[in-house]
Design a protein around this motif. Sequence first.
Motif, mmCIF file in Angstrom:
data_model
loop_
_atom_site.group_PDB
_atom_site.id
_atom_site.type_symbol
_atom_site.label_atom_id
_atom_site.label_comp_id
_atom_site.label_asym_id
_atom_site.label_seq_id
_atom_site.Cartn_x
_atom_site.Cartn_y
_atom_site.Cartn_z
ATOM 1 N N GLY A 102 27.083 -10.913 18.411
ATOM 2 C CA GLY A 102 27.339 -9.633 19.077
ATOM 3 C C GLY A 102 26.110 -8.747 18.984
ATOM 4 O O GLY A 102 25.187 -9.023 18.225
ATOM 5 N N PRO A 103 26.087 -7.653 19.715
ATOM 6 C CA PRO A 103 24.925 -6.768 19.692
ATOM 7 C C PRO A 103 24.773 -6.027 18.364
ATOM 8 O O PRO A 103 25.727 -5.884 17.607
ATOM 9 C CB PRO A 103 25.204 -5.774 20.824
ATOM 10 C CG PRO A 103 26.670 -5.801 21.009
ATOM 11 C CD PRO A 103 27.125 -7.183 20.639
ATOM 12 N N ALA A 104 23.575 -5.556 18.111
ATOM 13 C CA ALA A 104 23.299 -4.740 16.929
ATOM 14 C C ALA A 104 24.069 -3.429 17.032
ATOM 15 O O ALA A 104 24.191 -2.845 18.111
ATOM 16 C CB ALA A 104 21.804 -4.463 16.809
ATOM 17 N N LEU A 105 24.598 -2.979 15.899
ATOM 18 C CA LEU A 105 25.340 -1.723 15.855
ATOM 19 C C LEU A 105 24.651 -0.687 14.972
ATOM 20 O O LEU A 105 25.207 0.375 14.717
ATOM 21 C CB LEU A 105 26.767 -1.969 15.345
ATOM 22 C CG LEU A 105 27.624 -2.901 16.187
ATOM 23 C CD1 LEU A 105 28.974 -3.129 15.527
ATOM 24 C CD2 LEU A 105 27.791 -2.356 17.598
ATOM 25 N N SER A 106 23.433 -0.995 14.535
ATOM 26 C CA SER A 106 22.739 -0.113 13.603
ATOM 27 C C SER A 106 22.483 1.280 14.171
ATOM 28 O O SER A 106 22.355 2.233 13.416
ATOM 29 C CB SER A 106 21.428 -0.750 13.147
ATOM 30 O OG SER A 106 20.641 -1.114 14.256
ATOM 31 N N HIS A 107 22.432 1.430 15.480
ATOM 32 C CA HIS A 107 22.213 2.743 16.108
ATOM 33 C C HIS A 107 23.234 2.996 17.209
ATOM 34 O O HIS A 107 22.946 3.701 18.177
ATOM 35 C CB HIS A 107 20.799 2.826 16.678
ATOM 36 C CG HIS A 107 19.731 2.660 15.654
ATOM 37 N ND1 HIS A 107 19.436 3.631 14.721
ATOM 38 C CD2 HIS A 107 18.911 1.618 15.380
ATOM 39 C CE1 HIS A 107 18.471 3.194 13.934
ATOM 40 N NE2 HIS A 107 18.138 1.980 14.303
ATOM 41 N N MET A 153 33.843 -9.746 23.256
ATOM 42 C CA MET A 153 34.463 -9.172 22.063
ATOM 43 C C MET A 153 35.978 -9.133 22.215
ATOM 44 O O MET A 153 36.484 -8.655 23.232
ATOM 45 C CB MET A 153 33.941 -7.750 21.843
ATOM 46 C CG MET A 153 34.540 -7.070 20.642
ATOM 47 S SD MET A 153 33.835 -5.426 20.434
ATOM 48 C CE MET A 153 35.089 -4.685 19.411
ATOM 49 N N PRO A 154 36.704 -9.619 21.214
ATOM 50 C CA PRO A 154 38.163 -9.541 21.289
ATOM 51 C C PRO A 154 38.651 -8.111 21.069
ATOM 52 O O PRO A 154 37.965 -7.299 20.459
ATOM 53 C CB PRO A 154 38.630 -10.441 20.141
ATOM 54 C CG PRO A 154 37.499 -10.425 19.164
ATOM 55 C CD PRO A 154 36.245 -10.279 19.988
ATOM 56 N N ALA A 155 39.831 -7.816 21.571
ATOM 57 C CA ALA A 155 40.474 -6.523 21.331
ATOM 58 C C ALA A 155 41.063 -6.534 19.926
ATOM 59 O O ALA A 155 41.577 -7.542 19.470
ATOM 60 C CB ALA A 155 41.573 -6.297 22.359
ATOM 61 N N PHE A 156 40.972 -5.397 19.234
ATOM 62 C CA PHE A 156 41.496 -5.299 17.878
ATOM 63 C C PHE A 156 42.672 -4.346 17.777
ATOM 64 O O PHE A 156 43.095 -4.000 16.686
ATOM 65 C CB PHE A 156 40.370 -4.872 16.917
ATOM 66 C CG PHE A 156 39.425 -5.984 16.597
ATOM 67 C CD1 PHE A 156 39.672 -6.839 15.541
ATOM 68 C CD2 PHE A 156 38.300 -6.194 17.365
ATOM 69 C CE1 PHE A 156 38.812 -7.884 15.241
ATOM 70 C CE2 PHE A 156 37.428 -7.230 17.079
ATOM 71 C CZ PHE A 156 37.688 -8.077 16.016
ATOM 72 N N ARG A 157 43.239 -3.918 18.910
ATOM 73 C CA ARG A 157 44.334 -2.939 18.872
ATOM 74 C C ARG A 157 45.566 -3.476 18.164
ATOM 75 O O ARG A 157 46.336 -2.693 17.626
ATOM 76 C CB ARG A 157 44.661 -2.425 20.258
ATOM 77 C CG ARG A 157 45.487 -3.355 21.106
ATOM 78 C CD ARG A 157 45.952 -2.696 22.404
ATOM 79 N NE ARG A 157 44.937 -2.630 23.417
ATOM 80 C CZ ARG A 157 44.570 -3.663 24.175
ATOM 81 N NH1 ARG A 157 45.122 -4.834 24.013
ATOM 82 N NH2 ARG A 157 43.648 -3.517 25.075
#
Length: 96
Positions: free
Chosen positions: A47-52, A73-77
């Motif tokens: 998955g993409p970087a989430l640092s920023h 990305m799967p849904a987490f609801r």
Amino acid sequence: MKVVAPLLLAVMWTFPSQEVGDSAKAELAYRNNCMICHGPALEGGFGPALSHVGSRKTKAQIVRQIQNGGVLMPAFRTQLDAGTIQVLAEWLFAKK
């Protein structure tokens, strides 16, 4: 009764704010649900970087992404309760 008051104060000083608990809850949720794709240091991977991520998306956008997922990305609801999603989104939004 005199023993209870100092004990209560000691507990309050040990846990000075809800923010500390929320941060730990968010980090645990990240570790258990997100890290496999986004990396242990939010550096990305599958998955993409989430640092920023907080500089790219609003908190509301992050909440929607967690709830609904995305292209790969799967849904987490259904896996995460609404409170955990909010805490996780706030934690990620602070990453700027």
